[in-house]
Design an enzyme around this catalytic site. Structure first.
Site, PDB file in Angstrom:
ATOM      1  N   GLY A 174       1.165  -1.402  -0.404  1.00 22.31           N
ATOM      2  CA  GLY A 174       0.385  -0.080   0.117  1.00 22.31           C
ATOM      3  C   GLY A 174       0.840   1.153   0.136  1.00 22.31           C
ATOM      4  O   GLY A 174       1.208   2.047   0.384  1.00 22.31           O
ATOM      5  N   MET A 222      -1.149   6.843   4.057  1.00 24.99           N
ATOM      6  CA  MET A 222       0.049   6.538   5.103  1.00 24.99           C
ATOM      7  C   MET A 222       0.943   5.397   4.469  1.00 24.99           C
ATOM      8  O   MET A 222       2.581   5.020   5.285  1.00 24.99           O
ATOM      9  CB  MET A 222      -1.324   5.625   5.305  1.00 24.99           C
ATOM     10  CG  MET A 222      -1.784   5.874   6.540  1.00 24.99           C
ATOM     11  SD  MET A 222      -1.733   7.060   7.620  1.00 24.99           S
ATOM     12  CE  MET A 222      -0.153   6.834   8.125  1.00 24.99           C
ATOM     13  N   THR A 276      -5.009  -1.644   8.762  1.00 24.71           N
ATOM     14  CA  THR A 276      -5.536  -1.920   7.926  1.00 24.71           C
ATOM     15  C   THR A 276      -6.914  -2.350   9.028  1.00 24.71           C
ATOM     16  O   THR A 276      -6.553  -2.327   9.732  1.00 24.71           O
ATOM     17  CB  THR A 276      -5.902  -2.096   6.542  1.00 24.71           C
ATOM     18  OG1 THR A 276      -6.148  -4.057   6.305  1.00 24.71           O
ATOM     19  CG2 THR A 276      -5.229  -1.630   5.367  1.00 24.71           C
ATOM     20  N   SER A 298      -4.312  -4.367  14.926  1.00 22.32           N
ATOM     21  CA  SER A 298      -4.470  -3.100  15.626  1.00 22.32           C
ATOM     22  C   SER A 298      -5.629  -2.861  14.712  1.00 22.32           C
ATOM     23  O   SER A 298      -5.121  -2.135  13.794  1.00 22.32           O
ATOM     24  CB  SER A 298      -3.665  -2.519  16.946  1.00 22.32           C
ATOM     25  OG  SER A 298      -4.140  -1.158  17.238  1.00 22.32           O
ATOM     26  N   HIS A 343     -13.540  11.438  12.064  1.00 23.29           N
ATOM     27  CA  HIS A 343     -12.693  11.305  11.402  1.00 23.29           C
ATOM     28  C   HIS A 343     -12.901  12.016   9.699  1.00 23.29           C
ATOM     29  O   HIS A 343     -13.898  12.994   9.241  1.00 23.29           O
ATOM     30  CB  HIS A 343     -13.066  10.323  10.927  1.00 23.29           C
ATOM     31  CG  HIS A 343     -12.053   9.168  12.129  1.00 23.29           C
ATOM     32  ND1 HIS A 343     -12.759   8.373  13.017  1.00 23.29           N
ATOM     33  CD2 HIS A 343     -10.518   8.640  11.902  1.00 23.29           C
ATOM     34  CE1 HIS A 343     -11.485   7.475  13.248  1.00 23.29           C
ATOM     35  NE2 HIS A 343     -10.642   7.910  12.775  1.00 23.29           N
ATOM     36  N   HIS A 344     -12.499  12.103   8.596  1.00 19.73           N
ATOM     37  CA  HIS A 344     -12.366  13.219   7.729  1.00 19.73           C
ATOM     38  C   HIS A 344     -13.675  11.797   6.539  1.00 19.73           C
ATOM     39  O   HIS A 344     -14.424  11.136   6.946  1.00 19.73           O
ATOM     40  CB  HIS A 344     -11.152  12.493   6.802  1.00 19.73           C
ATOM     41  CG  HIS A 344     -10.342  11.230   6.471  1.00 19.73           C
ATOM     42  ND1 HIS A 344     -10.989  10.130   6.008  1.00 19.73           N
ATOM     43  CD2 HIS A 344      -9.474  11.044   6.990  1.00 19.73           C
ATOM     44  CE1 HIS A 344     -10.231   9.792   5.637  1.00 19.73           C
ATOM     45  NE2 HIS A 344      -9.524   9.386   6.201  1.00 19.73           N
ATOM     46  N   LYS A 401     -13.708   8.277   5.178  1.00 21.96           N
ATOM     47  CA  LYS A 401     -12.826   7.291   5.712  1.00 21.96           C
ATOM     48  C   LYS A 401     -14.059   5.877   5.534  1.00 21.96           C
ATOM     49  O   LYS A 401     -15.525   6.550   5.572  1.00 21.96           O
ATOM     50  CB  LYS A 401     -13.073   7.280   6.864  1.00 21.96           C
ATOM     51  CG  LYS A 401     -12.792   6.226   8.353  1.00 21.96           C
ATOM     52  CD  LYS A 401     -13.047   6.614   9.333  1.00 21.96           C
ATOM     53  CE  LYS A 401     -12.241   5.316  10.313  1.00 21.96           C
ATOM     54  NZ  LYS A 401     -10.820   4.947   9.328  1.00 21.96           N
ATOM     55  N   GLY A 442     -12.401   1.050  13.315  1.00 21.58           N
ATOM     56  CA  GLY A 442     -11.930  -0.302  14.214  1.00 21.58           C
ATOM     57  C   GLY A 442     -11.386   0.763  15.396  1.00 21.58           C
ATOM     58  O   GLY A 442     -11.149  -0.346  16.592  1.00 21.58           O
TER      59      GLY A 442
END
Length: 244
Positions: free
Chosen positions: A7, A12, A79, A102, A134-135, A138, A144
């Site tokens: 990725g 990220m 992820t 996680s 969040h933005h 998402k 999560g």
């Protein structure tokens, strides 16, 4: 340590590569992304590697696990949004290789999880609400991290139920944990746990200033996981490691 970044062209992935390349101790040995002209899939790389960090998408779980199992490589899954079947596949793979999994790679969030669990235990009759922000891009709702917080609280409140989004009408039940998701702008990530009794309110809150903190946590997780034997690991084990 030689690290494969899966990725690599995502936000990220780019943060992680920048962090690794600035380090004198670690090397990016492969940059893997579906949009990469040189390495569009993991199986195109067979060179030296000590760990894989995945910042792609949960839909890649099957291929990711197959690659790491075939090469016996430690894996850090950074992820979210995994289905129950994908989570079961992760648990199964961890019987053979070390897997770090996680819902959030922030060390600060890991501390928040521990504090929320402790507070819920101290106030067994309190109402508990979780708010996550969040933005607007998402995909998974709730996050999560919100579920990770709720699951930690449920360890000390096994009777707890989750009320996600609280639909119109209906009184709050005694055992529910309310989980609320807000999506707007470029919000990096804020998680708040509200623990309320009739006489007092305790608020625990973590705010992410930049996404670079998740790359930092993922790299710390990779260093930790590369030293472990087969098993499923998370932030609790990382925090307990005296070497960090």
């Amino acid at each position: 340590m030689n690290i494969i970044v899966n990725g690599s062209t995502g936000v990220m992935g780019r943060h992680l590569i920048e962090l690794i390349e600035a380090s004198a101790e670690h090397t990016v040995c492969a940059k893997v992304s579906r949009s990469s002209p040189t390495c569009s899939s993991l199986d195109q790389y067979s060179g030296p590697a000590d760990c894989v960090i995945d910042f792609s998408n949960h839909a890649a779980t099957a291929d990711l696990l197959a690659y790491c199992l075939q090469r016996k490589l430690p894996l850090v899954i950074a992820t979210t949004g995994h289905s129950p079947e994908e989570k079961e596949a992760i648990r199964h793979a961890a019987e053979t290789i070390p897997v770090f999994f996680s819902g959030n790679m922030s060390l600060g969030i890991a501390v928040l999880v521990q504090l929320a669990k402790q507070a819920a235990k101290m106030f067994p009759d309190a109402d508990i609400e979780i708010v996550e922000k969040h933005h607007n891009r998402k995909l998974d709702v709730p996050s999560g991290t919100a579920l990770m917080l709720a699951d930690a609280i449920k360890e000390v409140r096994p009777e707890a139920t989750y009320n996600i989004g609280r639909p119109e009408g209906g009184k709050r039940t005694k055992n529910e944990i309310g989980i609320h998701a807000l999506r707007y702008g470029n919000e990096v990530g804020t998680h708040e746990v509200i623990i309320a009794t009739p006489n007092q309110v305790l608020t625990l809150k973590h705010e992410s200033e930049t996404r670079a903190l998740f790359a930092e946590g993922a790299l710390s997780a990779a260093v930790f996981t590369a030293k472990q034997c087969a098993g499923l690991y998370g932030m609790a084990e990382l925090l307990a490691d005296s070497s960090i």
